[in-house]
Design an enzyme around this catalytic site. Structure first.
Site, PDB file in Angstrom:
ATOM      1  N   THR A  40       0.830  -1.204   0.000  1.00 21.09           N
ATOM      2  CA  THR A  40       0.000   0.000   0.000  1.00 21.09           C
ATOM      3  C   THR A  40       0.864   1.253   0.000  1.00 21.09           C
ATOM      4  O   THR A  40       0.568   2.240  -0.690  1.00 21.09           O
ATOM      5  CB  THR A  40      -0.915   0.005   1.250  1.00 21.09           C
ATOM      6  OG1 THR A  40      -1.683  -1.188   1.247  1.00 21.09           O
ATOM      7  CG2 THR A  40      -1.838   1.209   1.254  1.00 21.09           C
ATOM      8  N   HIS A  43       1.970   1.873  -3.439  1.00 24.64           N
ATOM      9  CA  HIS A  43       0.911   2.462  -4.264  1.00 24.64           C
ATOM     10  C   HIS A  43       0.814   3.968  -4.012  1.00 24.64           C
ATOM     11  O   HIS A  43       0.651   4.747  -4.958  1.00 24.64           O
ATOM     12  CB  HIS A  43      -0.447   1.810  -3.945  1.00 24.64           C
ATOM     13  CG  HIS A  43      -0.580   0.408  -4.447  1.00 24.64           C
ATOM     14  ND1 HIS A  43      -0.138   0.010  -5.684  1.00 24.64           N
ATOM     15  CD2 HIS A  43      -1.129  -0.699  -3.875  1.00 24.64           C
ATOM     16  CE1 HIS A  43      -0.396  -1.282  -5.855  1.00 24.64           C
ATOM     17  NE2 HIS A  43      -0.990  -1.738  -4.774  1.00 24.64           N
TER      18      HIS A  43
END
Lengths: 348, 348, 348, 348
Positions: A40, A43
């Protein structure tokens, strides 16, 4: 203090000097020993579509950490100054219907550190005291920082019974690698894994995978059918989010089997729900985060009893101001877990 | 053929020459390689009250076995001559409400071999083909003969989740010893055990028990509270049937915990159901036999995947005509599992 | 304000004028509309052994209530002045291992109102805001005051699946009567009940019991075997705490069945754990309190959907200063639920 | 005897005179009282792609039936001549791993009557005795013929707990309509349904649906969010197989909810597994057939206890030689269950 800050909507981040966070009556201030990078974080660093829709810069990145409590608010009784802790990254409301019925991990009002509010790629972080988890003094910082992420592995692996079962795990990123350790500890008969990174497949094999297959090269379906007398596997643990891996995984699942899905496909894709789920009588578990705090207790028990040793999972270590190298290592696919040490700043 | 026969209502048994058993259309004839002695066999040998009320001599004793199929009835398709097998000892009706709802192990019309009809302490036995379980050729006979009894351990251990949990197991007879292996394979954090035989405690320790306590000497309650931060254990596995062990076990169980009971107290006893079960919110599982065939599959998976190795469980081996020595070894408390080999008859 | 106070260690209580309770930052002050009497209140009123060991006078009695929020502490966001509420009587710590793993109902540090701190048989009570549960405005006060106790019925009835099953419920006190309603709503095939009060048996019959038997007069065992083709029942719901009812209940349970135990035997008693639980493969659920807050949500859903109507459960109503009459009605066995209305004081 | 035969690969069927079926040692011959038409029968009648790939003409159609045993094989003990029975349509092997572990409903070697071997749209059928289920003499034939299909409703409805929950059911064909009855009997708080047939929506409403919505006309999403305080439903029961209904159903499911899927989409379709299942922590149950025989026992209990009355489900009745009219009624969407009576042949 120094912190890795996403300063604007777009790729990249900067190491900045920012004010020390303030704590409220029920919070604790934590001096960070180690942090680790999650998919994450990558990202958000790369500013993909999901990040652009959710994250509001400026924000300090990061949500996996360990450290020492250096100050507590006046109403805090559960931790004290000097405690060595890891932290649950989801700050929940405790009042919604989901929090009140044992589903706090999917609270309607969750704030995730490093996503919805300042994170832990910094020297300090302020957190609600209830989010802290005591670690034993002898636990290495790079292992303590993994606890939150290890919880994803534990939550996914234990959704369905693995004991004596044959397992297919699709996706050998860091969470996948930890999941192999949990599945072995939980008595799985054989753990077959797939990934497109040979680096990760080699690590998976070393951690106990019975077969480590690369779908770009191996006939995954045939090999796993051969390994299972043509019956397929009892449980699918899906960690990749790749549509082809998901489809093949369900295809190899035997009737009446279970699939636990942690990987996130980025968008809708063609899926044969009728033949792959309904007709086969499959049970599918969508896995979000970690159960509060059932998963943490199970994770602790697995480590303290010696059933799981996370040491081989950490393959790369960086100083905090080397964060760009750290993100690159994580992005390469040629890594296990990547850890950064905030107290080790090159420039100091 | 030769067989160990309970010839009359009373203690003891005799080695006798008896006719070879006949098989029906759906049966198989098995030439026995090895048998093992269960606590139930000892009760029947000694002719305790329960035996006197249920067993009708003359009857061949024994229900744990492995062997080779030497003949099959005309409707048999699931096994063939030459197959190497273990056997489920409960012959069930397949038509009662319990059989039809996944509870065949507690079938209303069960016949147990060696209890309700001729058993396996003999050179041959006839059994319904559906009671046979294929073993891999490389499995030693003394391990194959344990499969049925190992199923009790698997059934008991897996009734409640053990992963990352602290376990108290009361009673380290052969089934208890095997249960330690299952609990370890299932990811238990720590397995504390009690018994009054130091021989068995030593064996338990060797198999992985974190604490092996003798209540005639150790302050079990204090030691286990100390080992669990005063919280007690998550799960009780009761294998002894001793009222004092049962009471102490429930007392040491933490609130919300689970108890799986396999041990059989011989008669009613004073039990504080209110404080030990109701107020603490305990879940209790009465464990009878093995689930047909879920337990067998789990047992197989645990062994084939290498999570459980039963080798150290067998401590004594005898020829069939040494059955009196074998029963004595089992009765002594100074044994693990006691195995007999029908093909090795002293007098032949 | 006026309150029913246990003033000293011993039987009885007094209506006294006491100071209005103070609230903290996370508390709410509630003006009480109605309260109801539980068996526990009766034990404390009569000062049985358990009470003598736990309760520290002076203390205001009572733990079942509804009312209106008239003041909230500065940190309270979950309720506001004017809200109409019922209350969970267990004040829990939210930090122990049990609270953190969905077992707050058996928290290690529970304080029960009316037992461990001042209760609700009064005009006002101060409670943590998190203990309050919003009621719909149209719900009658005497029904709203029952919600906490109704939770015991819901928790007990739903521990094991009842759908299409035959149920034996032993004990038809107020919780038992409410449990009949839950069992019917949950799709039970037939609910057989026992009690020694003909008043309560008549009420049970009216609420939907298929058979309402008095063991002082009826051959309970024979009648229930006749009603179940000799098979016995699938589920036992034990609400009486009477050793004979518990024994007979387990005896009538079919193999593989489930027993949910709410009734509290006052002391240890002779119980045949081997034959009644182990050999039959029974699962036993000890039921303590209500699950926080799963049970409350289920209780709400059952009422709002119309599946359960608690109206017939309340059989007696008193003013608060008639508390001695109220306790006498509850003690008589000839009542359903007994409610008191604090705003209706005879002397005002 | 007369039978409705699919004579060749292609649409349609013919009423033909065929030989009376022969029975084996473990079979029974049944004289059929009533049969009912399932969606699967309609697919085979119309010869859709799935049928063309699986069904081998010539074959007698039909798998839902009731009738009277008129002859039994020599090894049959579970039924006798004169018994009034319904039948499980899946003939299973009892020897595969799935059969041996309580998953006979998804046996690896299943043969379905009317699909893989001759079915029941005829005057007689031969079936394994173990496939027969005793009905009470007073049960009307048109209700007894529905038992197998009612099992689909029971299996689907009971996969996840419904008690006190809000339910969305998508698809109100005959199985859906029966599912409404089960969900009500199981204590659901509210059952919202969707379909594109107003006839079926009206029937659904009459059977107890709280909201009956037509997506071609109603804003289903908004209406259901309004009905659930914006939270969505706890459980989705998907009976339609329509991709749009599946997507909307998962979208309206609250986090942590459960979806039971019986409807079969004809082919793969775009589905947002990441957002609709993984991120929301949803559990999905693929439902195939009925559990053998758990579902049948639950189905029986629901009817005998009066919780479910199937009478309103049957809306059309035909003679066997009117089978074309019967299929047309089923295809119209303007029907509940369509029943045919083999003994009522127009031409005789």
């Amino acid at each position: 203090m120094k912190a890795v800050v996403k300063t604007h909507a777009g790729a990249g981040a900067e190491l900045r000097e920012v004010p020390l966070p303030q704590i409220g009556a029920r919070d604790a201030l934590v001096k960070i020993r180690a942090v680790s990078i999650c998919g994450t974080d990558l990202h958000i660093f790369n500013w993909n579509n999901w990040s652009a829709g959710r994250v509001k810069p400026p924000i300090i990145l990061g949500h996996e950490l360990c450290g020492d409590v250096v100050e507590v608010g006046k109403d805090v009784t559960s931790v004290k100054v000097g405690d060595y802790i890891s932290a649950e990254s989801h700050i929940v409301c405790n009042t919604c219907d989901l929090c009140r019925t044992g589903n706090g991990h999917i609270c309607r009002n969750t704030q995730i550190i490093g996503v919805d509010r300042d994170g832990c790629f910094a020297e300090y972080i302020a957190l609600p005291a209830e989010n802290l988890w005591l670690d034993p003094p002898e636990m290495p910082a790079e292992i303590a920082s993994l606890q939150e992420n290890f919880g994803n592995a534990v939550h996914t692996a234990l959704a369905a019974p693995l004991i004596g079962r044959k397992i297919l795990m699709t996706g050998c990123g860091p969470v996948g690698l930890m999941t192999i350790l949990v599945a072995r500890a939980a008595g799985a008969r054989a753990i077959y894994v797939t990934d497109i990174s040979d680096y990760r497949l080699a690590l998976a094999k070393q951690l106990g995978a019975a077969l480590a297959l690369n779908p770009t090269r191996d006939d995954v379906k045939q090999i796993i059918l051969d390994a299972t007398n043509g019956e397929g596997v009892d449980v699918l643990l899906e960690m990749s989010g790749a549509p082809s891996a998901i489809r093949d995984g369900f295809d190899l699942l035997k009737k009446g089997g279970a699939a636990s899905l942690l990987g996130l496909p980025g968008k809708p894709f063609e899926f044969d729900l009728g033949n792959l789920v309904v007709m086969k009588g499959i049970t599918v578990y969508g896995i979000a985060g970690r159960r509060l705090w059932d998963t943490w207790y199970e994770a602790r028990g697995l480590q303290r009893g010696g059933a799981v040793d996370l040491t081989p999972i950490v393959t790369h270590r960086f100083k905090l101001d080397e964060f760009e190298k750290a993100f690159a290592a994580m992005a390469s696919g040629n890594s296990g877990k990547v850890v950064m040490i905030p107290s080790e700043l090159t420039e100091e």
